[in-house]
Design an enzyme around this catalytic site. Structure first.
Site, mmCIF file in Angstrom:
data_model
loop_
_atom_site.group_PDB
_atom_site.id
_atom_site.type_symbol
_atom_site.label_atom_id
_atom_site.label_comp_id
_atom_site.label_asym_id
_atom_site.label_seq_id
_atom_site.Cartn_x
_atom_site.Cartn_y
_atom_site.Cartn_z
ATOM 1 N N LEU B 106 49.073 9.631 54.457
ATOM 2 C CA LEU B 106 48.573 10.631 55.343
ATOM 3 C C LEU B 106 48.788 12.118 55.556
ATOM 4 O O LEU B 106 49.383 12.267 54.677
ATOM 5 C CB LEU B 106 50.167 9.752 56.750
ATOM 6 C CG LEU B 106 50.629 8.446 57.039
ATOM 7 C CD1 LEU B 106 51.331 8.189 57.783
ATOM 8 C CD2 LEU B 106 48.742 7.841 57.102
ATOM 9 N N ASN B 174 56.722 5.676 48.393
ATOM 10 C CA ASN B 174 57.082 6.901 48.324
ATOM 11 C C ASN B 174 58.137 7.807 49.447
ATOM 12 O O ASN B 174 58.684 8.749 49.610
ATOM 13 C CB ASN B 174 56.685 8.049 47.214
ATOM 14 C CG ASN B 174 55.913 8.392 47.811
ATOM 15 O OD1 ASN B 174 54.608 8.110 48.661
ATOM 16 N ND2 ASN B 174 55.534 9.946 46.856
ATOM 17 N N GLU B 175 57.534 7.406 50.554
ATOM 18 C CA GLU B 175 57.947 7.630 51.552
ATOM 19 C C GLU B 175 58.994 8.207 51.920
ATOM 20 O O GLU B 175 59.897 8.865 52.528
ATOM 21 C CB GLU B 175 58.130 6.909 53.132
ATOM 22 C CG GLU B 175 55.914 6.387 53.649
ATOM 23 C CD GLU B 175 56.145 5.591 52.736
ATOM 24 O OE1 GLU B 175 56.307 4.816 52.063
ATOM 25 O OE2 GLU B 175 54.837 5.018 53.290
#
Lengths: 293, 298
Positions: B106, B174-175
């Site tokens: 994103l 990996n948020e």
């Protein structure tokens, strides 16, 4: 998330608090030495890591009193903002935990039998949904209830000595409660979980590692240190993000358990009230006594 | 199963897929403009269809890191729809034209100091793209020829098959490392690929797997030298397109629709949750820090 908050306040209302005991939180009067001796809880505010060392001779069995005391400790840790990690281990040589106190299941007191399963479910829920990073430092046999403790944690490290770990309830003539079946399947997958549960399999460290029941196998004297290292690693991740992620991932299993707690308690109560179950349990206890001789 | 009922099922599939398109409203008018503006430009992607095999290759090429912003997601949605309507096209491979990056996920600029209306449009476009891709009647593959964190990993995970280049590229959700939480449907997607246990570790630790580690846990299906990634993806898709399409598509739908339905049932709620969550001070601060760190790197 709302469900969990609701449950927590409900649990606080319902929690039994018959015993107060001395812990490093500096608590009040000690009413029962038996409970106070069952485990030692130490907290290190610098690292934010708590260590729960089970020390109830001979096999860290989980009795109604022990589980109740653990529930209180878990709740206190949950509320303590300075603590973000928990390691569970044992100081009794060769034993992590042998599981539920069998003498409370064999020819049980009817009044306390239901209570026992209620606090056990509460224990599973508290540990499984804990916001803390939880690591099981498995330095001995982890049978049935002992394996449950390990399964609820975020991570499992086992000693390399030939200790056994697994859910052997069927061998003892019991079915484990559904939340425990879920825990096992969540960790090792459906195919392996089904087989392990149906057969009541106990695994040696290498096998446990292979199927993913434990995450690491290290030398006996390295277990606690490895657990500390792992907790520190997990604590590097931004706390709120990690906690919300854990909550979201475990929510389906938790919701399923909360929806069926009463049903599950009834099931365990009825199962243990059954003559056949009692007979198998009795034979199992007798065989254990023979082994001791 | 009679052919009649198969066709009916497929027709229902096509009808339900139309519901993913933006609803008529103020929002739709601006989408219509976007459609007109970007349909022919293709600054962000290259599409090549091989009519012999029926396999389309979609190369992501939005500089600098194939970041997914509103325009890019809208274009991807439309491209996917177009491909699904084209009877010649049976399979689709996602790959990247940017060196060393599959997709960085994103576009953070959509989430840092976001405008309320655009932020919601962006999230809806992402939801719709995932839902469409996840149950696409096309056979889908990801030819992962670069780093693939977060949203990039989501694209790969949503495909039927994943081939990755051996080497130093990393892939994962990996948020949490950025202080944010992956949406539940990201979690469902990774869980469906690597299982509950691995997902718990992967997501809580925000783990970026090396290609070898990813293969070991089943996050990817194949590991090959970079120059062979696209070819291997094509080979695999050729196998999949041998299976009678009706049967394969209905099977895929049956297996994956429950996961999509979970989001469909609370799409609005999920958008609002994102909108509330992303504007929190602590989150914005974390994102700001991350952007700063990126600037410093350059």
């Amino acid at each position: 998330m709302a469900t969990l908050r609701l449950w927590r306040s409900f649990a606080r209302l319902k929690a039994i608090q018959p015993y107060t005991y001395r812990t490093s939180f500096g608590c009040c009067r000690s009413m029962s030495d038996v409970t106070a001796a069952d485990f030692d809880l130490s907290t290190d505010e610098d690292s934010g890591i708590a260590i729960l060392r089970m020390q109830k001779k001979p096999v860290n069995s989980l009795s109604l009193k022990t589980i109740t005391a653990m529930n209180i400790s878990l709740e206190k840790l949950e509320q303590d903002d300075r603590i973000n990690g928990l390691i569970i281990t044992s100081v009794i040589p060769k034993i992590f935990s042998g599981g539920l106190e069998l003498t409370e299941l064999y020819q049980p007191q009817k009044e306390t039998l239901r209570e026992l399963w209620r606090v056990f479910h509460e224990f599973w829920l508290k540990l499984y949904s804990s916001r803390l990073v939880t690591v099981a430092a498995i330095n001995g046999h982890a049978i049935a209830g002992g394996c449950v403790i390990a399964l609820c944690c975020d991570y499992r490290i086992m000693a390399s000595s030939p200790y056994k770990i697994g859910l052997n309830e069927t061998q003892v003539g019991l079915q484990a409660p559904v939340c425990i079946l879920d825990s096992m399947v969540n960790v090792v997958g459906h195919k392996t979980g089904e087989r392990a549960l149906k057969l009541g399999e106990l695994f040696l460290p290498a096998e446990a590692l292979k199927i993913g029941l434990v995450d690491e196998v290290v030398a006996d004297d390295a277990v606690l240190e490895s657990a500390r290292r792992e907790v520190k690693k997990w604590l590097q991740v931004p706390g709120h993000a990690r906690q919300l992620t854990k909550e979201a991932l475990r929510k389906p299993t938790i919701d399923r358990m909360i929806a069926r707690t009463d049903e599950s308690i009834d099931l365990m109560y009825n199962m243990l009230s059954d003559d056949v179950t009692q007979k198998v349990l009795g034979n199992y206890l007798a065989s254990l006594k023979k082994k001791e001789k | 199963m009679a052919l009649g009922s198969l066709s009916l099922a497929l027709r229902q599939l096509q009808l339900s897929s139309r519901s993913f398109c933006p609803r008529a409203s103020l929002v739709y008018r601006s989408h219509a403009e976007l459609i007109r503006r970007y349909a022919t430009e293709s600054a962000n992607l290259d599409l090549a269809v091989d009519s012999a095999s029926g396999i389309a290759v979609l190369q992501l090429k939005r500089k600098p890191v194939n970041g997914l912003n509103l325009e890019f997601l809208t274009e991807l949605n439309l491209t996917l729809e177009k491909l699904e309507k084209d009877r010649q096209v049976k399979g689709l491979i996602f790959t990247s034209a940017q060196p060393k990056i599959f997709s960085a996920g994103l576009d953070i600029s959509e989430m840092y100091n976001p405008k309320p209306e655009r932020m919601r449009e962006f999230w809806r476009a992402l939801q719709n793209f995932w839902m469409r891709l996840y149950i696409s009647p096309l056979v889908t593959a990801a030819a992962i020829n670069g780093h693939s964190p977060a949203g990039g990993c989501l694209i790969a995970l949503s495909c039927d098959y994943r081939v990755m280049a051996s080497g130093s590229y990393a892939i994962g959700l990996n948020e949490t490392l950025l202080g944010i939480v992956a949406p539940f449907w990201f979690m469902d997607t990774i869980r469906n690929v690597v299982g509950q246990r691995e997902s718990e570790k992967a997501l809580q630790l925000g783990r970026l797997y090396s290609a070898e580690e990813a293969l070991k846990v089943g996050l990817i299906d194949e590991l090959v030298p970079e120059k062979s990634v696209l070819d291997h993806a094509k080979q695999e898709l050729l196998k999949w397109t041998q299976v009678p399409s009706h049967a394969r598509q209905l099977t895929k739908l049956a297996l994956r629709k429950p996961t999509v339905d979970k989001l469909l049932a609370k799409q609005q709620e999920d958008t609002e949750f994102f909108a509330e969550f992303i504007v929190k001070d602590s989150i914005q601060k974390g994102l700001g820090k991350y952007l700063e760190a990126l600037k410093q790197k350059k």
